[in-house]
Design an enzyme around this catalytic site. Structure first.
Site, PDB file in Angstrom:
ATOM      1  CE  LYS A 281      45.747  42.445  42.751  1.00 32.15           C
ATOM      2  NZ  LYS A 281      45.813  42.519  44.147  1.00 32.15           N
TER       3      LYS A 281
ATOM      4  CE  LYS B 147      44.360  38.871  41.994  1.00 33.46           C
ATOM      5  NZ  LYS B 147      44.555  39.830  43.117  1.00 33.46           N
TER       6      LYS B 147
HETATM    7  C1  PBG Z   1      44.454  42.470  47.744  1.00 34.56           C
HETATM    8  C2  PBG Z   1      43.920  41.407  46.632  1.00 34.56           C
HETATM    9  C3  PBG Z   1      42.708  41.374  45.586  1.00 34.56           C
HETATM   10  C4  PBG Z   1      42.795  39.915  45.272  1.00 34.56           C
HETATM   11  C5  PBG Z   1      43.852  39.129  45.701  1.00 34.56           C
HETATM   12  N1  PBG Z   1      44.640  39.918  46.548  1.00 34.56           N
HETATM   13  C6  PBG Z   1      41.751  42.414  45.676  1.00 34.56           C
HETATM   14  C7  PBG Z   1      42.166  43.351  44.542  1.00 34.56           C
HETATM   15  O1  PBG Z   1      43.210  43.705  44.366  1.00 34.56           O
HETATM   16  O2  PBG Z   1      41.107  44.207  44.425  1.00 34.56           O
HETATM   17  C8  PBG Z   1      41.820  39.329  44.380  1.00 34.56           C
HETATM   18  C9  PBG Z   1      41.501  38.010  44.448  1.00 34.56           C
HETATM   19  C10 PBG Z   1      40.331  37.539  43.914  1.00 34.56           C
HETATM   20  O3  PBG Z   1      39.477  38.158  43.351  1.00 34.56           O
HETATM   21  O4  PBG Z   1      40.041  36.232  44.027  1.00 34.56           O
HETATM   22  N2  PBG Z   1      44.844  43.666  46.912  1.00 34.56           N
END
Ligand code: PBG
Length: 323
Positions: A193, A246
């Protein structure tokens, strides 16, 4: 000269040679749930996407299931007044998500429920873990993520999806879940991520923008070639069942290499809020032909190696454009 055009003569021939296809079962549909009753709140930066209260969510999930989508991902959005330093509302045994899982499971036992496990929607500072001297502290955050996952599992979640990017979060959750052998909950790890500007619209939707700084000390630096693969390997070693890359479109290389290295592990990729917003905005401006660019982007994610795609487009795709 090789005659490649023989594969492209007409639609029927092209269909015959196409080997990447999209199915409803490939999709995981994300939902934002908020407290209250009877509300459907549109998210301005994500046209077509709403926040639901548990009761209106039930109605919408009915439609999702009817379209053939059997997997959803839940995010909780709570009032600012209920947020605190420790994100306590995240791991209580009657949290918004716990109540939502129970309501959904009662009505739709076959629905596969995946829950996001992260503190950022529940802390008053908007960071994904506990703060210590203005830094997010890794090890004291782990038991809280484990407790949050455990409460979701007890309520009936099929998968918990840790997304806080704390080191060791999968191991902490796996150990906690193993204490209750009757739990069959699996772990979908947000492994690779990246610290991405493409999460912008989500943070509006979930009201989880950090109140200071950014997430670069825990989410990945996109200027690294191999770290994503190391993160995936570590999560699998810690006990993850499924893995994730992601965002999706800017990281197709990581999806492809991850799938190549771990062909037997289900690979999920998340077409995030900013990817959705980007396509929507271009479509609304009539700069791009929406169904065609959506199709092309989803096929690309699958062709790279994703077995499942988390996308805000899932319903619209199946409802309007899937020929
Ligand atoms: C929680 C999380 C996020 C997203 C998914 N889980 C936000 C982040 O990390 O700031 C983003 C999903 C999206 O942008 O559609 N941490």
């Amino acid at each position: 000269m090789k005659r490649f055009r023989q594969y492209r003569t007409n639609a029927a021939v092209r269909d015959k040679y196409a080997d990447i296809h999209l199915n409803a079962q490939d999709f995981i549909y994300p939902y934002f749930v908020e407290e209250g009753e009877g509300n459907v709140t549109p998210i301005p930066t994500m046209p077509g996407i709403n926040r639901y209260t548990p009761d209106t969510l039930l109605d919408d999930v009915k439609e999702t299931l009817e379209l053939g989508i059997n997997k959803i991902l839940l995010f909780g959005v709570i009032p600012t007044s209920e947020k605190d330093e420790q994100g306590s509302a995240a791991y209580s045994d009657h949290s918004l998500i716990v109540r939502t899982i129970k309501t959904l499971k009662e009505k739709y036992p076959a629905l596969i429920i995946i829950t996001d496990v992260c503190l950022c929607e529940y802390t008053n500072h908007g960071h994904c873990g506990l703060l210590h001297d203005h830094d997010v502290d890794n090890d004291t955050t782990l038991p809280l993520l484990a407790e949050m996952a455990y409460q979701h599992a007890l309520a009936g979640a099929d998968f918990v999806a840790p997304s806080a990017m704390m080191d060791g979060q999968v191991e902490a959750i796996r150990k906690k879940l193993n204490e209750t052998p009757s739990l069959k909950t699996k772990i979908l790890a947000y492994s690779a991520k990246y610290a991405s500007a493409f999460y912008g619209p989500f943070r509006d939707a979930a009201e989880s923008t950090p109140s200071f700084g950014d997430r670069k000390s825990y989410q990945m630096d996109f200027r690294t070639r191999n770290q994503g693969l190391e993160e995936i390997a570590a999560d699998l070693e810690e006990g993850a069942d499924w893995t994730m890359v992601k965002p999706a479109m800017p990281y197709l290389d990581i999806i492809a290499r991850g799938k190549e290295q771990f062909p037997d592990i289900p690979m999920v990729s998340y077409q995030v809020s900013g990817e959705y917003a980007m396509l929507k905005a271009a479509a609304q401006a009539q700069f791009l032909d929406e169904p065609r660019v959506v199709y092309e982007s989803l096929i690309a994610i699958k062709r790279a190696g994703a077995d499942y795609i988390i996308t805000y487009y899932a319903k619209e795709w199946l409802k309007k454009w899937n020929q």
